[in-house]
Design an enzyme around this catalytic site. Structure first.
Site, PDB file in Angstrom:
ATOM      1  N   TRP A 163      -5.265  25.184  30.468  1.00  0.00           N
ATOM      2  CA  TRP A 163      -4.913  24.395  31.432  1.00  0.00           C
ATOM      3  C   TRP A 163      -5.210  24.314  32.481  1.00  0.00           C
ATOM      4  O   TRP A 163      -6.122  22.675  32.359  1.00  0.00           O
ATOM      5  CB  TRP A 163      -3.298  23.420  31.103  1.00  0.00           C
ATOM      6  CG  TRP A 163      -3.230  24.003  30.007  1.00  0.00           C
ATOM      7  CD1 TRP A 163      -2.080  24.514  29.171  1.00  0.00           C
ATOM      8  CD2 TRP A 163      -3.238  22.732  28.445  1.00  0.00           C
ATOM      9  NE1 TRP A 163      -0.965  24.095  27.643  1.00  0.00           N
ATOM     10  CE2 TRP A 163      -2.901  22.973  27.623  1.00  0.00           C
ATOM     11  CE3 TRP A 163      -4.088  21.544  28.409  1.00  0.00           C
ATOM     12  CZ2 TRP A 163      -2.461  22.394  25.689  1.00  0.00           C
ATOM     13  CZ3 TRP A 163      -4.317  20.984  27.369  1.00  0.00           C
ATOM     14  CH2 TRP A 163      -3.555  21.819  26.103  1.00  0.00           C
ATOM     15  N   LYS A 187       7.052  18.885  26.239  1.00  0.00           N
ATOM     16  CA  LYS A 187       8.071  20.533  26.718  1.00  0.00           C
ATOM     17  C   LYS A 187       9.242  20.055  27.019  1.00  0.00           C
ATOM     18  O   LYS A 187       9.607  20.959  26.473  1.00  0.00           O
ATOM     19  CB  LYS A 187       6.472  21.105  27.384  1.00  0.00           C
ATOM     20  CG  LYS A 187       5.972  21.356  27.028  1.00  0.00           C
ATOM     21  CD  LYS A 187       4.746  20.835  26.447  1.00  0.00           C
ATOM     22  CE  LYS A 187       3.446  20.960  25.809  1.00  0.00           C
ATOM     23  NZ  LYS A 187       1.950  20.978  26.967  1.00  0.00           N
ATOM     24  N   ASP A 198       0.228  19.802  37.903  1.00  0.00           N
ATOM     25  CA  ASP A 198       0.635  19.820  36.470  1.00  0.00           C
ATOM     26  C   ASP A 198       1.777  20.615  36.011  1.00  0.00           C
ATOM     27  O   ASP A 198       2.079  21.722  35.962  1.00  0.00           O
ATOM     28  CB  ASP A 198      -0.690  20.365  35.475  1.00  0.00           C
ATOM     29  CG  ASP A 198      -0.234  20.336  34.472  1.00  0.00           C
ATOM     30  OD1 ASP A 198       0.933  19.835  33.948  1.00  0.00           O
ATOM     31  OD2 ASP A 198      -0.938  20.851  33.091  1.00  0.00           O
TER      32      ASP A 198
END
Ligand SMILES: *Cc1c(COP(=O)(O)O)cnc(C)c1O
Length: 355
Positions: free
Chosen positions: A99, A190, A166
């Site tokens: 990511w 999540k 993030d």
């Protein structure tokens, strides 16, 4: 059979989030209509957005001068939205996984990007600690929890330039010092809500400094001004997010969750370290409390598939590791009960005895 949901994302949500959202889909607030078929500008939905924003700020103790936004497009949209709003000449990124690499790739479209450090050579199994953040960078970007590789930054770091994080997979898992960050973002799927929603926490004073024209929808200031209602927001995920926020508050807040998360992760890591069949993949000091990655020891490698099936037969769902790590990954997000972790540990013990 009871299912134990270890999925990495979308992933387990509190039962109350699912039940309350299901009710609102059938009949929202007793108005005789579904939340899916009324205006987002209705007073009923406006109240949901207002309460979700306020609770989000309350739970993370976000001070004045920061805005909380709920936007479409997921975390991946933020990979581009961040540079659109903050990148003038140069940005710095810490590369700790898939990511982080994707975020870095988007920033390169805007100019010079300094990769201050990377753990790619070790398949991202640790978080680099020795690096220098260029003091002339417009911002420094980190990924606090590396969902795929199971590493996590356990502290809020200091940065000489605006810090951007993030936090898709560890938001609300521990208290954070928001004042150390210029911007925090993440996908909701999540630890918060169903997919289709991203959250953004942004320090208002970092905006409006770039010289480029920013498309209206990609400009954070648009969404601040309109209270996340410039266009139609993903109403059902926002409603679900509110239910999860309420659940967290009722539990006693983020520090209570942190305690439970530490306990769950310690139980599972202890078993991984004790059990002769398994070993963890992440550097011990960087082990994630949210995504616990492990493989079979070399001499037992051939049993990997069999353990996967053995676990599945016991209702342990979603423990197959990401293809870039292999083995297993147990995601132990906020909503995962301790009983599920114990069920996994019992299965690991039973499998060990049989081999
Ligand atoms: C899942 C994840 C993403 C991607 O989220 P999308 O909402 O699917 O774009 C980004 N960063 C991290 C750390 C993730 O875990």
């Amino acid at each position: 059979m009871k299912k134990h949901n270890f999925n990495a994302g979308p992933s387990i949500l509190p039962q109350s989030t699912i039940e309350n959202t299901a009710k609102a889909i059938l009949d929202f607030d007793g108005i005789g209509l579904s939340i899916m078929e009324i205006s987002h500008r209705s007073k009923e939905f406006q109240a949901v957005m207002d309460e979700a924003t306020a609770l989000f700020k309350e739970l993370l103790a976000i001070s004045e001068g920061y805005s909380v936004l709920f936007l479409g497009g997921g975390a991946s949209m933020q990979f581009a939205m961040v540079p659109f709003n903050l990148f003038e000449k140069k940005a710095a990124y810490l590369n700790t996984g898939t990511w982080a690499s994707k975020a870095l790739k988007e920033a390169k479209l805007f100019g010079e990007v300094i990769e201050v450090a990377s753990s790619k050579e070790a398949n991202f199994n640790y978080i680099p600690k020795q690096y220098t953040i260029p003091s002339d960078a417009d911002y420094f970007h980190i990924t606090t929890n590396n969902t795929i590789f199971g590493t996590e930054l356990h502290e809020d770091i200091d940065s000489p330039v605006p810090l951007v994080a993030d936090m898709s997979s560890d938001i609300f898992s521990r208290p954070i010092d928001v004042s150390k960050y210029a911007l925090i973002y993440g996908g909701a799927q999540k630890n918060l809500a169903p997919a289709g929603l991203a959250f953004v926490i942004v320090k208002d004073s970092v905006l409006g400094k770039v010289s480029r024209a920013i498309p209206t929808m990609l400009d954070y200031r648009t969404h601040i001004k309109e209270g996340s209602m410039f266009n139609t927001p993903p109403v059902v995920p926002v409603y679900a997010a509110l239910q999860t926020l309420k659940w967290m508050k009722e539990l006693g807040g983020i520090s209570v969750l942190e305690k439970i998360n530490k306990e769950k992760a310690a139980l599972l890591y202890d078993e991984i370290d004790r059990n002769k069949l398994f070993k963890g993949t992440a550097a011990i000091e960087d082990r994630s409390l949210m995504n616990i990655c492990f493989v079979m020891n070399d001499e037992y490698k051939s049993l990997e598939e069999e353990f996967g099936k053995f676990a599945a037969a016991k209702g342990l769902i979603g423990i197959k590791g990401h293809r870039s790590v292999g083995g297993f990954r147990a995601s132990t997000y906020n909503a995962l009960p301790k009983a599920s972790v114990i069920a996994l540990i019992d299965a690991m013990k039973e499998f060990e005895k049989a081999h």
